[in-house]
Write an enzyme that holds these catalytic residues in place. Sequence first.
Site, PDB file in Angstrom:
ATOM      1  N   GLY A  12       5.567  -1.302  -8.147  1.00 44.76           N
ATOM      2  CA  GLY A  12       5.359  -0.403  -7.018  1.00 44.76           C
ATOM      3  C   GLY A  12       4.034   0.336  -7.120  1.00 44.76           C
ATOM      4  O   GLY A  12       3.311   0.239  -8.119  1.00 44.76           O
ATOM      5  N   ASP A  13       3.717   1.080  -6.062  1.00 41.36           N
ATOM      6  CA  ASP A  13       2.499   1.909  -6.021  1.00 41.36           C
ATOM      7  C   ASP A  13       1.225   1.074  -6.143  1.00 41.36           C
ATOM      8  O   ASP A  13       0.210   1.542  -6.660  1.00 41.36           O
ATOM      9  CB  ASP A  13       2.527   2.978  -7.126  1.00 41.36           C
ATOM     10  CG  ASP A  13       3.793   3.793  -7.122  1.00 41.36           C
ATOM     11  OD1 ASP A  13       4.106   4.369  -6.069  1.00 41.36           O
ATOM     12  OD2 ASP A  13       4.486   3.844  -8.160  1.00 41.36           O
ATOM     13  N   LYS A  16       0.060  -1.083  -1.235  1.00 43.36           N
ATOM     14  CA  LYS A  16       0.530  -1.898  -0.110  1.00 43.36           C
ATOM     15  C   LYS A  16       0.172  -1.269   1.228  1.00 43.36           C
ATOM     16  O   LYS A  16      -0.158  -1.963   2.186  1.00 43.36           O
ATOM     17  CB  LYS A  16       2.043  -2.099  -0.217  1.00 43.36           C
ATOM     18  CG  LYS A  16       2.473  -2.904  -1.429  1.00 43.36           C
ATOM     19  CD  LYS A  16       3.980  -3.106  -1.477  1.00 43.36           C
ATOM     20  CE  LYS A  16       4.735  -1.817  -1.733  1.00 43.36           C
ATOM     21  NZ  LYS A  16       4.442  -1.207  -3.048  1.00 43.36           N
ATOM     22  N   GLY A  40       6.282   5.671  -0.923  1.00 43.33           N
ATOM     23  CA  GLY A  40       5.201   6.476  -0.385  1.00 43.33           C
ATOM     24  C   GLY A  40       3.946   5.646  -0.249  1.00 43.33           C
ATOM     25  O   GLY A  40       3.440   5.108  -1.230  1.00 43.33           O
ATOM     26  N   HIS A  41       3.440   5.495   0.962  1.00 39.75           N
ATOM     27  CA  HIS A  41       2.218   4.742   1.203  1.00 39.75           C
ATOM     28  C   HIS A  41       1.117   5.705   1.620  1.00 39.75           C
ATOM     29  O   HIS A  41       1.261   6.433   2.599  1.00 39.75           O
ATOM     30  CB  HIS A  41       2.440   3.679   2.282  1.00 39.75           C
ATOM     31  CG  HIS A  41       3.323   2.571   1.829  1.00 39.75           C
ATOM     32  ND1 HIS A  41       3.885   1.655   2.690  1.00 39.75           N
ATOM     33  CD2 HIS A  41       3.761   2.215   0.599  1.00 39.75           C
ATOM     34  CE1 HIS A  41       4.620   0.785   1.999  1.00 39.75           C
ATOM     35  NE2 HIS A  41       4.560   1.119   0.735  1.00 39.75           N
ATOM     36  N   GLN A 224       8.209  -0.279  -2.699  1.00 38.41           N
ATOM     37  CA  GLN A 224       8.358  -0.512  -4.136  1.00 38.41           C
ATOM     38  C   GLN A 224       7.703  -1.842  -4.548  1.00 38.41           C
ATOM     39  O   GLN A 224       6.817  -2.317  -3.872  1.00 38.41           O
ATOM     40  CB  GLN A 224       9.837  -0.441  -4.558  1.00 38.41           C
ATOM     41  CG  GLN A 224      10.441   0.948  -4.505  1.00 38.41           C
ATOM     42  CD  GLN A 224      11.061   1.287  -3.166  1.00 38.41           C
ATOM     43  OE1 GLN A 224      11.620   0.445  -2.476  1.00 38.41           O
ATOM     44  NE2 GLN A 224      10.969   2.535  -2.778  1.00 38.41           N
ATOM     45  N   THR A 239      15.166  -0.169  -8.206  1.00 43.55           N
ATOM     46  CA  THR A 239      15.601   0.501  -6.991  1.00 43.55           C
ATOM     47  C   THR A 239      16.876  -0.177  -6.499  1.00 43.55           C
ATOM     48  O   THR A 239      17.395  -1.095  -7.150  1.00 43.55           O
ATOM     49  CB  THR A 239      14.483   0.485  -5.930  1.00 43.55           C
ATOM     50  OG1 THR A 239      14.800   1.415  -4.895  1.00 43.55           O
ATOM     51  CG2 THR A 239      14.256  -0.907  -5.364  1.00 43.55           C
ATOM     52  N   SER A 299       3.070   9.502  -4.761  1.00 48.38           N
ATOM     53  CA  SER A 299       2.911  10.081  -3.437  1.00 48.38           C
ATOM     54  C   SER A 299       4.220  10.624  -2.885  1.00 48.38           C
ATOM     55  O   SER A 299       4.225  11.429  -1.956  1.00 48.38           O
ATOM     56  CB  SER A 299       2.326   9.040  -2.474  1.00 48.38           C
ATOM     57  OG  SER A 299       3.092   7.861  -2.470  1.00 48.38           O
ATOM     58  N   ARG A 305       2.047   8.920 -13.006  1.00 47.76           N
ATOM     59  CA  ARG A 305       2.446   7.533 -13.238  1.00 47.76           C
ATOM     60  C   ARG A 305       2.070   7.106 -14.653  1.00 47.76           C
ATOM     61  O   ARG A 305       1.044   7.516 -15.184  1.00 47.76           O
ATOM     62  CB  ARG A 305       1.769   6.616 -12.223  1.00 47.76           C
ATOM     63  CG  ARG A 305       2.222   6.861 -10.789  1.00 47.76           C
ATOM     64  CD  ARG A 305       1.502   5.966  -9.804  1.00 47.76           C
ATOM     65  NE  ARG A 305       1.916   6.275  -8.435  1.00 47.76           N
ATOM     66  CZ  ARG A 305       1.098   6.344  -7.399  1.00 47.76           C
ATOM     67  NH1 ARG A 305      -0.194   6.124  -7.576  1.00 47.76           N
ATOM     68  NH2 ARG A 305       1.547   6.642  -6.205  1.00 47.76           N
ATOM     69  N   LYS A 331      -7.826  -1.245  -6.374  1.00 44.44           N
ATOM     70  CA  LYS A 331      -8.323  -0.295  -7.375  1.00 44.44           C
ATOM     71  C   LYS A 331      -9.163  -0.945  -8.483  1.00 44.44           C
ATOM     72  O   LYS A 331      -9.136  -0.514  -9.629  1.00 44.44           O
ATOM     73  CB  LYS A 331      -7.154   0.495  -7.983  1.00 44.44           C
ATOM     74  CG  LYS A 331      -6.504   1.455  -6.993  1.00 44.44           C
ATOM     75  CD  LYS A 331      -5.653   2.497  -7.681  1.00 44.44           C
ATOM     76  CE  LYS A 331      -5.240   3.598  -6.718  1.00 44.44           C
ATOM     77  NZ  LYS A 331      -4.504   4.676  -7.392  1.00 44.44           N
TER      78      LYS A 331
END
Length: 431
Positions: A12-13, A16, A40-41, A224, A239, A299, A305, A331
């Site tokens: 996740g994170d 996306k 959270g996006h 996720q 999840t 987020s 993280r 990133k």
Amino acid sequence: MANVVIVGAQWGDEGKGKVVDIYTEHAEYVVRYQGGNNAGHTLVVGDQKTILHLIPSGILHPGKRCIIGNGVVLDPKIFLNEIEGLKNKGYLQDDNQLVLDSNLHIIMPWHKAIDLAREKNADRKIGTTGRGIGPAYEDKIGRRGIRLSDLTRPEVFRRKLKQVLPEKNFLLEHFFQEAVLDAEQVFDEYSGYARQIEKYLGSCSTLLNQAISSGENILFEGAQGTMLDIDHGTYPFVTSSSTCTGGVCTGTGVAPRHIDAVIGIAKAYCTRVGEGPFPTELHDEMGENLRNAGHEFGSTTGRPRRCGWFDVVAVREAVRLNGMSGLAITKLDVLNDLESIKVCTGYAYRGQLLEEFPRDAEILHDCKPVYEEFEGWMSDLSGVTQTDHLPQAAKDYLKKLEELVGCPIVLVSVGPRRDQTMQVTNPFLDS
């Protein structure tokens, strides 16, 4: 016509939301198919940052239909707050832009209370966000959930509330020693939400299949990551929904044969939020440097993280599970200042080299990463607009990742803004 799925290739994170925002230009519909407001996006348009938890990232584009499918569990208060925030920023001026499937399940106050109470009392914590997502899915599978269509019919909602709440209050009071909930207060509060939400109701499956018949493009937005999938992730540290491509079909009512491309999203390194095994996690200064350079704080929860090197074994598993046709690397710029960069190419477990991803979390917890080291590029990538203009060391790094995971890289991101994205190919234009 193309129907494209965006799915997380790690824990996740992965970014996306940004990729969905980029691809939305080519789609008529953007669809969220699973999860809740535990996702959270983060999107950056110009200098304005927007964080979305439930509404698809495509909502920042005028004229796009955004659908929240039946596979999502919805907290109506969070949903309405999100709408208010979007409207205050000038988005969602046309309410017809947003559709909620009437069969999605509602996160009720007892779901959040039980979620928090369980985590507080657990000997072995899962690392849940406490948003009630897991308990809501439990009630869905247990056939005692309250759906959006129930919420909008007062007589049905009252009857279901009368059936469900006594059991939940007994559990809260006698097992967790927590405060009980008042039925009338819950009825009044959630009936109020229903009156505000009712105008967004529709049938996700009907709308999307009509769009497919008409030759319109659809973008499916996952929440996720693959390694948090309820079936294929690092269980029980996962999840409560199907984050993989298969969740698209059950979460929207669109058949598998209508999916044309699957784009996996992965950071140029790796992060994880919450508990559970994370083989490449860095507990040293390097891990802290990645966290600070990448602004790696949740987020949704704000939690720092956990950071580590890129894990080929995990991403290769995600490629296989999802049938990925392309990989987006985000990133890459976070690695700008590193003289050398490590990549995990295998796991060592009890003296044996594992090249496959172990599905057992207990085994994964005891795995040690086997690394290959690469030269860093030691230069700022934030202004690079074409992959051909990347430093040779960055090109070599991406090429090696592509070879190791067995999937072509179709997009590279070197910053949070839309214009800091390089597309090698586009699944809507090059299908």
